[in-house]
Design an enzyme around this catalytic site. Sequence first.
Site, mmCIF file in Angstrom:
data_model
loop_
_atom_site.group_PDB
_atom_site.id
_atom_site.type_symbol
_atom_site.label_atom_id
_atom_site.label_comp_id
_atom_site.label_asym_id
_atom_site.label_seq_id
_atom_site.Cartn_x
_atom_site.Cartn_y
_atom_site.Cartn_z
ATOM 1 N N ARG A 115 18.324 6.700 6.135
ATOM 2 C CA ARG A 115 18.133 6.293 7.647
ATOM 3 C C ARG A 115 18.222 4.750 7.860
ATOM 4 O O ARG A 115 18.315 4.528 8.760
ATOM 5 C CB ARG A 115 17.491 7.254 8.320
ATOM 6 C CG ARG A 115 17.931 8.702 8.241
ATOM 7 C CD ARG A 115 17.131 9.731 8.715
ATOM 8 N NE ARG A 115 16.440 10.356 7.462
ATOM 9 C CZ ARG A 115 15.282 11.022 7.535
ATOM 10 N NH1 ARG A 115 14.600 11.086 8.617
ATOM 11 N NH2 ARG A 115 14.816 11.655 6.394
ATOM 12 N N GLU A 152 5.834 12.603 2.721
ATOM 13 C CA GLU A 152 5.266 13.813 3.447
ATOM 14 C C GLU A 152 5.520 15.129 2.642
ATOM 15 O O GLU A 152 4.670 16.021 2.635
ATOM 16 C CB GLU A 152 5.627 13.702 4.788
ATOM 17 C CG GLU A 152 4.771 14.863 5.744
ATOM 18 C CD GLU A 152 5.409 14.908 7.187
ATOM 19 O OE1 GLU A 152 6.338 14.470 7.299
ATOM 20 O OE2 GLU A 152 4.846 16.031 7.448
HETATM 21 O O1 LIG Z 1 6.097 7.819 5.114
HETATM 22 P P1 LIG Z 1 6.681 9.013 4.336
HETATM 23 O O2 LIG Z 1 5.946 10.133 4.013
HETATM 24 O O3 LIG Z 1 6.903 8.403 3.067
HETATM 25 O O4 LIG Z 1 8.088 9.340 4.824
HETATM 26 C C1 LIG Z 1 9.010 8.754 5.195
HETATM 27 C C2 LIG Z 1 10.459 8.577 4.657
HETATM 28 O O5 LIG Z 1 11.016 10.070 4.483
HETATM 29 C C3 LIG Z 1 12.287 9.828 5.080
HETATM 30 O O6 LIG Z 1 13.412 9.673 4.130
HETATM 31 P P2 LIG Z 1 13.722 11.016 2.964
HETATM 32 O O7 LIG Z 1 12.797 10.692 1.851
HETATM 33 O O8 LIG Z 1 13.550 12.155 3.580
HETATM 34 O O9 LIG Z 1 15.133 10.299 2.536
HETATM 35 P P3 LIG Z 1 16.589 10.605 3.269
HETATM 36 O O10 LIG Z 1 16.776 10.109 4.390
HETATM 37 O O11 LIG Z 1 17.399 10.008 2.036
HETATM 38 O O12 LIG Z 1 16.759 12.215 3.359
HETATM 39 C C4 LIG Z 1 12.514 8.823 6.168
HETATM 40 O O13 LIG Z 1 13.770 8.554 6.481
HETATM 41 C C5 LIG Z 1 11.365 7.774 5.346
HETATM 42 O O14 LIG Z 1 12.222 7.115 4.501
HETATM 43 N N1 LIG Z 2 8.285 14.630 9.757
HETATM 44 C C1 LIG Z 2 9.376 13.951 9.220
HETATM 45 N N2 LIG Z 2 10.552 13.823 9.985
HETATM 46 C C2 LIG Z 2 11.533 12.931 9.511
HETATM 47 N N3 LIG Z 2 11.524 12.093 8.398
HETATM 48 C C3 LIG Z 2 10.329 12.400 7.639
HETATM 49 N N4 LIG Z 2 9.843 11.881 6.910
HETATM 50 C C4 LIG Z 2 8.943 12.164 6.101
HETATM 51 N N5 LIG Z 2 8.266 13.090 7.161
HETATM 52 C C5 LIG Z 2 9.392 13.273 8.106
#
Ligand SMILES: O=P(O)(O)OC[C@H]1O[C@H](OP(=O)(O)OP(=O)(O)O)[C@H](O)[C@@H]1O
Ligand SMILES: Nc1ncnc2[nH]cnc12
Length: 484
Positions: A115, A152
């Site tokens: 994202r 998370e």
């Molecule tokens: O602060 P954190 O606990 O590390 O979480 C935040 C991350 O999690 C999500 O990405 P995700 O890993 O879901 O990646 P994606 O967009 O490729 O699905 C979000 O876009 C952040 O990059």
């Molecule tokens: N709660 C949440 N919503 C969307 N993206 C995330 N990445 C990690 N935690 C998330």
Amino acid sequence: MLLFKSLNCSSSLLQSPVLSSRLFPSVVVRTPRTLSVRRIRTNRSISMASTDDSRLKRIASSIRVIPDFPKPEGVMFQDITTLLLDPQAFKDTIDLFVERYKGKGITVVAGIEARGFIFGPPIALAIGAKFVPMRKPKKLPGEVISEEYSLEYGTDKIEIHVDAVQPGDRALVIDDLVATGGTLSAAIRLLERVGAEVVESACVIELPELKEVRLGYRSEDVQSLVLVDVTPLSLGIETKGDVLTVLIPRNTPIPIKKEGIFTTCSDFQSTIPIRVYEGERARSEDNNLLGQFTLDGILLAPQGVPKINVCFNIDADGILNVTAEDTSTGEKRHMTLMNVDRLTNKEIERMMEEAERFKAEDEEHRKKVRARNKLESFAYALKNAVEERKVVKSMPHVYRESINCAVKLVIEWLKHKELLSEHVYERKLEELRNECLPHVAKMYQEYYVDLDDEDDVSARLDLLRIGYFNGKPKTEGDEYEMTD
Ligand SMILES: O=P(O)(O)OC[C@H]1O[C@H](OP(=O)(O)OP(=O)(O)O)[C@H](O)[C@@H]1O
Ligand SMILES: Nc1ncnc2[nH]cnc12
């Protein structure tokens, strides 16, 4: 002892060890933890938009929350795809970051997959910087370095092309959201390893409660537009077997309103104490008691018949209102838990750490209580069913007597037992089913036509509870509580 069972909550019975003689028609209690609204950031920086910027409000309200995604473990997923559906909110998001970073000598905008790739490139274009993607493994074709991290809801790895950034580059890291900060920390480490100076990180959304466990960089160096406050611990009420029945799970963005239907656990029970706790442990006593009140004037009826609606409502200022109402008599009490005297982060961490340490033991306790409650519910539902007027008329005495006898034995047996293993209750339930269900089936067949009568609801409910739904026995493992 007062007992309560939940009709449409995930776990079942509620119990209060003490019958309180005091009534609290409306109690104000100070609670140790704040819970507040999805709120607009009060900006720490000089150049970020002011808090009353209407653009921030539009952005905040365009984000959708999807519970239990990507895993059914209580994650409240902040979905920015709805923000992208609103071109104005999307434009405002980019503009706010551009206003902050234009003219700051940023040479690299590094976006985190996936994202960060949506928000990073337009910002890079507008401030005249190059865009560098930081990708999940096996996506970048050139020479890469990588960093593993926890986030998370799991673990992951990101990579960067080693030749994309040169020593002396001034980098801005962009992502949609910071939760634990695991992802952001890994991105910063990567950029520093290739010689960049990380000036700042920027996210659209920040989950401040999770950010507190962040490691590896200073939280002041992260800018975000929307702060989503969440419940730091689960909130619920004490239910039968000293079990905490959660109504609002931890990490739920607020404001939030959740309801659950509960019922009595003994015949003609007229009062029910509502004990409100926060925490993650199975036994209520291992959690933090926030307050309690008593609902009286409950419909005098057999166990399991009254329906008590318990509602938790956390408002924009983090004030929790708990209401309990007997849906038949309209009798209602409530309690307000104010947002003061917060638990410290240390205390919350200690509670989380204990929940982790005693996870297996807690799960064992939950299983035992669930199995015991299931047996008890079934026994009482049978008892109520055979006492039903129409059943008394239509079912031969000998069948009713044998059901009554079997049920009484089980109810007596339950009274005198400490909490036993799950399997013991399961076996007992099986025995009771085998003994009684053939009679019930007979009764049901002879009697089902009458149940089309709209006014014969209570008989229908009892049949549903004892294991019949639309003429079919419930399958093994079903709960005997009603879901309505
Ligand atoms: O602060 P954190 O606990 O590390 O979480 C935040 C991350 O999690 C999500 O990405 P995700 O890993 O879901 O990646 P994606 O967009 O490729 O699905 C979000 O876009 C952040 O990059
Ligand atoms: N709660 C949440 N919503 C969307 N993206 C995330 N990445 C990690 N935690 C998330």
